[in-house]
Design a protein around this motif. Structure first.
Motif, PDB file in Angstrom:
ATOM      1  N   LEU A   1       0.832  -1.207   0.000  1.00  9.85           N
ATOM      2  CA  LEU A   1       0.000   0.000   0.000  1.00  9.85           C
ATOM      3  C   LEU A   1       0.867   1.259   0.000  1.00  9.85           C
ATOM      4  N   ALA A   2       1.947   1.242   0.786  1.00  9.67           N
ATOM      5  CA  ALA A   2       2.861   2.392   0.825  1.00  9.67           C
ATOM      6  C   ALA A   2       3.586   2.552  -0.509  1.00  9.67           C
ATOM      7  N   LEU A   3       4.024   1.443  -1.108  1.00  6.97           N
ATOM      8  CA  LEU A   3       4.712   1.510  -2.403  1.00  6.97           C
ATOM      9  C   LEU A   3       3.757   2.006  -3.491  1.00  6.97           C
ATOM     10  N   GLY A   4       2.525   1.530  -3.491  1.00  7.43           N
ATOM     11  CA  GLY A   4       1.535   2.012  -4.456  1.00  7.43           C
ATOM     12  C   GLY A   4       1.299   3.507  -4.313  1.00  7.43           C
ATOM     13  N   GLN A   5       1.281   3.992  -3.070  1.00  8.54           N
ATOM     14  CA  GLN A   5       1.101   5.430  -2.837  1.00  8.54           C
ATOM     15  C   GLN A   5       2.307   6.217  -3.344  1.00  8.54           C
ATOM     16  N   ARG A   6       3.512   5.707  -3.121  1.00 15.22           N
ATOM     17  CA  ARG A   6       4.716   6.386  -3.628  1.00 15.22           C
ATOM     18  C   ARG A   6       4.705   6.434  -5.155  1.00 15.22           C
ATOM     19  N   ARG A   7       4.267   5.375  -5.793  1.00  9.91           N
ATOM     20  CA  ARG A   7       4.200   5.350  -7.264  1.00  9.91           C
ATOM     21  C   ARG A   7       3.204   6.391  -7.771  1.00  9.91           C
ATOM     22  N   ALA A   8       2.048   6.450  -7.151  1.00  9.66           N
ATOM     23  CA  ALA A   8       1.048   7.450  -7.552  1.00  9.66           C
ATOM     24  C   ALA A   8       1.583   8.865  -7.314  1.00  9.66           C
ATOM     25  N   ALA A   9       2.297   9.062  -6.210  1.00  9.33           N
ATOM     26  CA  ALA A   9       2.839  10.385  -5.891  1.00  9.33           C
ATOM     27  C   ALA A   9       3.913  10.809  -6.884  1.00  9.33           C
ATOM     28  N   VAL A  10       4.731   9.878  -7.347  1.00  7.55           N
ATOM     29  CA  VAL A  10       5.767  10.197  -8.336  1.00  7.55           C
ATOM     30  C   VAL A  10       5.116  10.681  -9.629  1.00  7.55           C
ATOM     31  N   VAL A  11       4.060  10.008 -10.059  1.00  9.40           N
ATOM     32  CA  VAL A  11       3.346  10.419 -11.272  1.00  9.40           C
ATOM     33  C   VAL A  11       2.691  11.777 -11.052  1.00  9.40           C
ATOM     34  N   ARG A  12       2.043  11.961  -9.900  1.00  7.25           N
ATOM     35  CA  ARG A  12       1.415  13.246  -9.573  1.00  7.25           C
ATOM     36  C   ARG A  12       2.440  14.385  -9.614  1.00  7.25           C
ATOM     37  N   ASP A  13       3.593  14.176  -8.994  1.00  9.53           N
ATOM     38  CA  ASP A  13       4.620  15.221  -8.952  1.00  9.53           C
ATOM     39  C   ASP A  13       5.141  15.546 -10.347  1.00  9.53           C
ATOM     40  N   TYR A  14       5.275  14.532 -11.185  1.00  8.64           N
ATOM     41  CA  TYR A  14       5.745  14.776 -12.554  1.00  8.64           C
ATOM     42  C   TYR A  14       4.702  15.597 -13.323  1.00  8.64           C
ATOM     43  N   LEU A  15       3.426  15.258 -13.168  1.00  2.69           N
ATOM     44  CA  LEU A  15       2.369  16.030 -13.829  1.00  2.69           C
ATOM     45  C   LEU A  15       2.349  17.475 -13.332  1.00  2.69           C
ATOM     46  N   ARG A  16       2.591  17.673 -12.036  1.00  2.00           N
ATOM     47  CA  ARG A  16       2.649  19.037 -11.488  1.00  2.00           C
ATOM     48  C   ARG A  16       3.798  19.819 -12.107  1.00  2.00           C
ATOM     49  N   ARG A  17       4.954  19.175 -12.273  1.00  2.00           N
ATOM     50  CA  ARG A  17       6.100  19.857 -12.909  1.00  2.00           C
ATOM     51  C   ARG A  17       5.794  20.210 -14.361  1.00  2.00           C
ATOM     52  N   LEU A  18       4.874  19.473 -14.981  1.00  2.00           N
ATOM     53  CA  LEU A  18       4.484  19.752 -16.361  1.00  2.00           C
ATOM     54  C   LEU A  18       3.361  20.786 -16.448  1.00  2.00           C
ATOM     55  N   GLY A  19       2.961  21.342 -15.314  1.00  2.00           N
ATOM     56  CA  GLY A  19       2.001  22.444 -15.328  1.00  2.00           C
ATOM     57  C   GLY A  19       0.568  22.093 -14.981  1.00  2.00           C
ATOM     58  N   VAL A  20       0.302  20.874 -14.540  1.00  2.00           N
ATOM     59  CA  VAL A  20      -1.054  20.515 -14.138  1.00  2.00           C
ATOM     60  C   VAL A  20      -1.231  20.939 -12.678  1.00  2.00           C
ATOM     61  N   ASP A  21      -2.300  21.680 -12.403  1.00  2.00           N
ATOM     62  CA  ASP A  21      -2.559  22.169 -11.056  1.00  2.00           C
ATOM     63  C   ASP A  21      -2.767  20.998 -10.093  1.00  2.00           C
ATOM     64  N   ALA A  22      -2.148  21.081  -8.935  1.00  2.00           N
ATOM     65  CA  ALA A  22      -2.206  20.005  -7.941  1.00  2.00           C
ATOM     66  C   ALA A  22      -3.636  19.704  -7.495  1.00  2.00           C
ATOM     67  N   SER A  23      -4.506  20.704  -7.506  1.00  2.00           N
ATOM     68  CA  SER A  23      -5.885  20.487  -7.066  1.00  2.00           C
ATOM     69  C   SER A  23      -6.666  19.594  -8.023  1.00  2.00           C
ATOM     70  N   ARG A  24      -6.124  19.366  -9.211  1.00  2.00           N
ATOM     71  CA  ARG A  24      -6.803  18.534 -10.209  1.00  2.00           C
ATOM     72  C   ARG A  24      -6.302  17.092 -10.211  1.00  2.00           C
ATOM     73  N   ILE A  25      -5.350  16.771  -9.332  1.00  2.00           N
ATOM     74  CA  ILE A  25      -4.751  15.438  -9.310  1.00  2.00           C
ATOM     75  C   ILE A  25      -4.993  14.809  -7.945  1.00  2.00           C
ATOM     76  N   ARG A  26      -5.564  13.631  -7.950  1.00  2.00           N
ATOM     77  CA  ARG A  26      -5.796  12.876  -6.720  1.00  2.00           C
ATOM     78  C   ARG A  26      -4.995  11.587  -6.797  1.00  2.00           C
ATOM     79  N   THR A  27      -4.416  11.153  -5.695  1.00  2.00           N
ATOM     80  CA  THR A  27      -3.671   9.898  -5.678  1.00  2.00           C
ATOM     81  C   THR A  27      -4.385   8.898  -4.779  1.00  2.00           C
ATOM     82  N   LEU A  28      -4.183   7.630  -5.123  1.00  2.00           N
ATOM     83  CA  LEU A  28      -4.839   6.544  -4.436  1.00  2.00           C
ATOM     84  C   LEU A  28      -3.959   5.316  -4.559  1.00  2.00           C
ATOM     85  N   SER A  29      -3.883   4.496  -3.530  1.00  2.00           N
ATOM     86  CA  SER A  29      -3.096   3.263  -3.605  1.00  2.00           C
ATOM     87  C   SER A  29      -3.993   2.059  -3.385  1.00  2.00           C
TER      88      SER A  29
END
Length: 179
Positions: free
Chosen positions: A114-142
């Motif tokens: 569950l922790a590893l799945g959350q880290r994987r989702a967070a890595v993708v979320r952070d990459y999308l944020r660096r590409l200009g997607v607003d953080a409020s539009r991205i939800r993570t789930l494991s």
């Protein structure tokens, strides 16, 4: 209805013409005049081209999963372009939200997965944020190991289960319409 259709078609025709490189003009006055049939055909062709260009500009929001190595939450280089396309599509649709769900294979404890799945989702979320997607539009789930794509326990199945997947929702969806 016809009063609104004509300006719409003309507007689409103008947009299609504006996107094309200019061709040399004809200087012969007799060749420069066109018959109404030729003009209509050009307008229809321009409207079709504008419609096709508009559809091509909208990047689809359905993607294959992003896969990870065993015991890793490091984004693999071959999936960066996929995420760049996703970010482009999300920027074109400001009312769309994405949920990134992290998954693992069955190796390891439930808590660890569950922790590893959350880290994987967070890595993708952070990459999308660096590409200009607003953080409020991205939800993570494991989901950890709970939702495997393939439960055959083979090495190939384990590789497919180490992933982050995407689901989309729209502000309009909360009001009864869908994407």
């Amino acid at each position: 209805m016809h009063k609104t259709l004509l300006p719409l078609l003309l507007g689409l025709g103008l947009m299609g013409c504006a996107a094309r490189p200019k061709t040399p003009t004809v200087t012969d006055a007799s060749a420069a005049t066109s018959t109404p049939a030729t003009s209509t055909a050009r307008t229809e062709r321009a409207a079709e081209d504008a419609d096709r260009d508009g559809q091509a500009a909208l990047i689809p929001l359905s993607l294959d999963p992003v896969y990870f190595e065993l015991d890793s939450a490091t984004l693999r280089p071959e999936f960066r372009q996929t995420l760049e396309q996703l970010a482009d599509g999300l920027r074109q649709r400001p009312g769309t939200r994405v949920t990134v769900s992290g998954h693992t294979c069955e190796l390891g404890t439930t808590e660890y997965n569950l922790a590893l799945g959350q880290r994987r989702a967070a890595v993708v979320r952070d990459y999308l944020r660096r590409l200009g997607v607003d953080a409020s539009r991205i939800r993570t789930l494991s989901f950890g190991e709970e939702r495997p794509l393939d439960d055959s326990h083979s090495e190939e199945a384990q590789n497919r289960n180490r992933r982050a997947e995407f689901s989309f929702s729209s502000d309009d969806a909360s009001r009864g319409s869908s994407l």
